[in-house]
Design an enzyme around this catalytic site. Sequence first.
Site, PDB file in Angstrom:
ATOM      1  N   HIS A   4      38.236  40.889  33.609  1.00  0.00           N
ATOM      2  CA  HIS A   4      38.175  40.775  35.072  1.00  0.00           C
ATOM      3  C   HIS A   4      39.584  40.615  35.632  1.00  0.00           C
ATOM      4  CE1 HIS A   4      36.474  39.860  38.955  1.00  0.00           C
ATOM      5  NE2 HIS A   4      37.040  38.664  38.983  1.00  0.00           N
TER       6      HIS A   4
ATOM      7  N   CYS B 228      37.042  45.354  40.380  1.00  0.00           N
ATOM      8  CA  CYS B 228      37.984  44.243  40.555  1.00  0.00           C
ATOM      9  C   CYS B 228      39.423  44.708  40.345  1.00  0.00           C
ATOM     10  CB  CYS B 228      37.650  43.093  39.618  1.00  0.00           C
ATOM     11  SG  CYS B 228      37.582  43.553  37.872  1.00  0.00           S
TER      12      CYS B 228
END
Length: 520
Positions: A471, A168
């Site tokens: 994330h 990510c």
Amino acid sequence: MECPHLSSSVCIAPDAAKFPNGSPSSWCCSVCRSNKSPWVCLTCSSVHCGRYVNGHAKKHYEDAQVPLTNHKKSEKQDKAQHTVCMDCSSYSTYCYRCDDFVVNDTKLGLVQKVREHLQNLENSAFTADRHRKRKLLENSTLNSKLLKVNGSTTAICATGLRNLGNTCFMNAILQSLSNIEQFCCYFKELPAVELRNGKTAGRRTYHTRSQGDNNVSLVEEFRKTLCALWQGSQTAFSPESLFYVVWKIMPNFRGYQQQDAHEFMRYLLDHLHLELQGGFNGVSRSAILQENSTLSASNKCCINGASTVVTAIFGGILQNEVNCLICGTESRKFDPFLDLSLDIPSQFRSKRSKNQENGPVCSLRDCLRSFTDLEELDETELYMCHKCKKKQKSTKKFWIQKLPKVLCLHLKRFHWTAYLRNKVDTYVEFPLRGLDMKCYLLEPENSGPESCLYDLAAVVVHHGSGVGSGHYTAYATHEGRWFHFNDSTVTLTDEETVVKAKAYILFYVERQAKAGSDKL
């Protein structure tokens, strides 16, 4: 590579009845039901997830292997080894026995037939999905309002990026850079580069990890990725070829652990800059840059040699001014930069949200002021004064001598303590439009009224508590609309949502000369 196992491993023919329903790129693993990175076995047509998810495709191959000590059964066993599978998103073919991607085919062309069949299934599913969405738009006032631009209803044209296993950090940076128009357009307009020769020349490339370092091009894979992101496909793009090149040339990012998005961005820009300087395929990219009239010589900033599109877009110059507090000697030096790393002032570090009422909200202006304010260096940073001929106490101050076309601001949210790297989760207020950088310039009187104003193009956000976990997502504006990029998922959003984000990296684009707006 040329795989010798295709004739014994590719046993299925294109038959819709043998495959699951729906688009191949969203098929689910028959074991864990994950729809990330599906692979289809070309022996039995079963679908499993790739090694970057739960690795059930590889386990399917391993479970199918029979000890080769029984020579009487060896011929029968060789007919069903389940060694070859195909990526349902990119249609690359992989052999587990060779441990590499495959570029050849069977004598009957079965691999290409399966590939074309999967592509047809994907296109059919996409057409059906688009028809369904069109009906929903016609019947839903809410969706019509969300997608209404200049009086006409349009569909989301942005494409997501598949997560290959904690990638990510890379996806957020790629989506941000893809929305910096001048930078993105330069790469998309570059001609494609042929990296192969010999037996595989003239064939379509389905990436191979066995290529030598001289046969990979970061610029080429970056170009392909940017072209894929705004082609209008609703299916997420898998950046595996780019990721493999990153592995080859940036050893720091090998493996599947979470990485720092800012560190990746710096490595990416630096390596793009170096490759563009050297040129490849007999074409000097620096020469192409010099012919590009939109990037004038006055906008170039050379970092490690000749200018490229990287330094022409992101390059600025800082003046570092140090004064000896004993004799008053002043030292100045000029440092090129591609981004500015800003500390969050210590007095704001307990402020975790915009609506918290324990004091004023930290603003981007506070961070910029902290970066450029006069600072007295402590005992660990004594300045070597050439006049005093020894290390002395001194003050330091930064000025911006030249602003870049795209101003990249990195908020330093991660700090080392004795043993841990903690995150500063403070909310920092930032403007969407009219960031005025004039007061930080060395010679503000020489700048025009509009040349110091910047408008926000993209924001990278880190969710979670530590740099090695959490994330990354990104917000970016495209043709007047804001999008939220969360790996394969892309959604329309609004300005109110964007300004509430706890920014980690901010990309501001220099405003073109036109009517002004509110300033920071």
